[in-house]
Design a protein around this motif. Sequence first.
Motif, mmCIF file in Angstrom:
data_model
loop_
_atom_site.group_PDB
_atom_site.id
_atom_site.type_symbol
_atom_site.label_atom_id
_atom_site.label_comp_id
_atom_site.label_asym_id
_atom_site.label_seq_id
_atom_site.Cartn_x
_atom_site.Cartn_y
_atom_site.Cartn_z
ATOM 1 N N ASN A 153 -43.690 -20.180 15.156
ATOM 2 C CA ASN A 153 -44.372 -21.481 15.086
ATOM 3 C C ASN A 153 -44.626 -21.909 13.647
ATOM 4 O O ASN A 153 -44.548 -23.101 13.321
ATOM 5 N N ILE A 154 -44.911 -20.940 12.790
ATOM 6 C CA ILE A 154 -45.141 -21.256 11.368
ATOM 7 C C ILE A 154 -43.886 -21.850 10.744
ATOM 8 O O ILE A 154 -43.952 -22.846 10.014
ATOM 9 N N VAL A 155 -42.744 -21.259 11.022
ATOM 10 C CA VAL A 155 -41.475 -21.777 10.483
ATOM 11 C C VAL A 155 -41.233 -23.198 10.972
ATOM 12 O O VAL A 155 -40.836 -24.082 10.202
ATOM 13 N N LYS A 156 -41.492 -23.453 12.249
ATOM 14 C CA LYS A 156 -41.297 -24.795 12.807
ATOM 15 C C LYS A 156 -42.223 -25.807 12.136
ATOM 16 O O LYS A 156 -41.819 -26.953 11.886
ATOM 17 N N GLU A 157 -43.458 -25.402 11.867
ATOM 18 C CA GLU A 157 -44.402 -26.308 11.200
ATOM 19 C C GLU A 157 -43.936 -26.642 9.784
ATOM 20 O O GLU A 157 -44.004 -27.797 9.358
ATOM 21 N N TYR A 158 -43.470 -25.637 9.067
ATOM 22 C CA TYR A 158 -42.958 -25.875 7.716
ATOM 23 C C TYR A 158 -41.756 -26.811 7.745
ATOM 24 O O TYR A 158 -41.636 -27.723 6.912
ATOM 25 N N GLU A 159 -40.873 -26.601 8.706
ATOM 26 C CA GLU A 159 -39.684 -27.443 8.817
ATOM 27 C C GLU A 159 -40.058 -28.883 9.137
ATOM 28 O O GLU A 159 -39.489 -29.828 8.572
ATOM 29 N N GLN A 160 -41.027 -29.070 10.020
ATOM 30 C CA GLN A 160 -41.464 -30.412 10.391
ATOM 31 C C GLN A 160 -42.089 -31.134 9.213
ATOM 32 O O GLN A 160 -41.825 -32.328 8.978
ATOM 33 N N ARG A 161 -42.914 -30.427 8.436
ATOM 34 C CA ARG A 161 -43.534 -31.038 7.260
ATOM 35 C C ARG A 161 -42.494 -31.447 6.232
ATOM 36 O O ARG A 161 -42.576 -32.524 5.640
ATOM 37 N N LYS A 162 -41.519 -30.575 6.017
ATOM 38 C CA LYS A 162 -40.465 -30.894 5.045
ATOM 39 C C LYS A 162 -39.666 -32.099 5.503
ATOM 40 O O LYS A 162 -39.292 -32.986 4.679
ATOM 41 N N LYS A 163 -39.409 -32.206 6.789
ATOM 42 C CA LYS A 163 -38.664 -33.358 7.323
ATOM 43 C C LYS A 163 -39.443 -34.644 7.106
ATOM 44 O O LYS A 163 -38.873 -35.669 6.709
ATOM 45 N N GLN A 164 -40.755 -34.600 7.338
ATOM 46 C CA GLN A 164 -41.574 -35.799 7.146
ATOM 47 C C GLN A 164 -41.631 -36.202 5.664
ATOM 48 O O GLN A 164 -41.591 -37.393 5.348
ATOM 49 N N VAL A 165 -41.730 -35.220 4.781
ATOM 50 C CA VAL A 165 -41.750 -35.508 3.347
ATOM 51 C C VAL A 165 -40.445 -36.190 2.938
ATOM 52 O O VAL A 165 -40.453 -37.187 2.187
ATOM 53 N N ASP A 166 -39.319 -35.683 3.413
ATOM 54 C CA ASP A 166 -38.011 -36.250 3.073
ATOM 55 C C ASP A 166 -37.878 -37.673 3.603
ATOM 56 O O ASP A 166 -37.302 -38.544 2.919
ATOM 57 N N GLU A 167 -38.404 -37.931 4.769
ATOM 58 C CA GLU A 167 -38.323 -39.282 5.352
ATOM 59 C C GLU A 167 -39.149 -40.284 4.563
ATOM 60 O O GLU A 167 -38.870 -41.485 4.601
#
Length: 376
Positions: free
Chosen positions: A360-374
Amino acid sequence: MIRYLNKPSVSFLFIRNLLGITIILFVYNCGSTSTSDTIKIDVEVLHPAKVNLKEYPRIAIGDIIDEENPESKHPRDIADQLTSILVSSQRFEIIDRYKIDKILEEHNFSISGLSEHLSAAELGKFLGAGVLVIGRISQDRYSENIQTNFEGAISRLLPSSLLGFGVAGAYGSNTEDYYTNPFLWLLVIKDILTLEIDRKAEYRLSANIKFIDIQTGKIVYSEIFTAENSDRKKGSLISSPAEIDSSKLYLSCLKDISEQFLKTIGSYTIDDTLTFQTDSLLSQVKLATDLLEVEEIEDGLKIFEGMASQETLDNSVKAKAFYNLGIAQILNHKYKDALANMKKALHLNPTSSRYKEAINIVKEYEQRKKQVDEQQ
């Protein structure tokens, strides 16, 4: 050379040597990390803004009002602070407020009327795509009070015979002692004069901030920013508590609100902690984490990859190796690889709650990075 006045006994020497060995082992264990099963490193992580303003290249600060105190200068302070934040971010084209006011005046518009689609659309023709930030101060309050601990003082100063308790007072248990002993009365007077007095102050500032699409008049985002700050000064009956500077508390609240606003319009860093597992068969974990801490990410990853590729490890140790590799891969945004390694670790040790949480931690990090990029 040490000379003993009396020759120590065998038992004394044994106890002395045993104590020395114990101290050495204690000091060694306190300074060693070998007894711990984890190593933690602190990292800074990029967090996405609360609102995505990528489609709005222009932004302007409109009216900040205070309905309860129209003469207050605080709305202007907030507007200036938010403008300063926008300029320093270098992410937006700042629309001059004078230009907005001139357009509104020429076309008989008003800031409050921007919620009407027609007015907003007309204004948008002149300004293009952008957002207007407006707000209302909902709370601007300073409070101060002085408190004295009379209850605690009375229980100490009076004799238990007057209080009705079975426990002796600070200066004796009999009422007669207080009438006949002048020294006790001097102590009582001294304690009264030095009775602790607290001056406590609190400032609370809240502002309802709205982002309005200039072309459509729709509210893009709205949030109530709230800041609190307090101070405390101590004194006594003979030495009053020092005055508290309310302006400092106010400025602190103003700064807090501006920082909240900054996190709303742009990405920001947060402090986080990554945890790695150690094992006697994974001897290079400390070296690898040290490299990560000095931002030698690729070198640290190579060491973790080498430990995870060992074929002779049993399942529990190999699970640790895959877990560590997955945690390290978070740092260079290899989230798919990190997730795959976390699943391998869980497969090797299905009962581990740590590995389930790590997925779940990895998924949260990935989601945050995706939002930052957007939002870039």
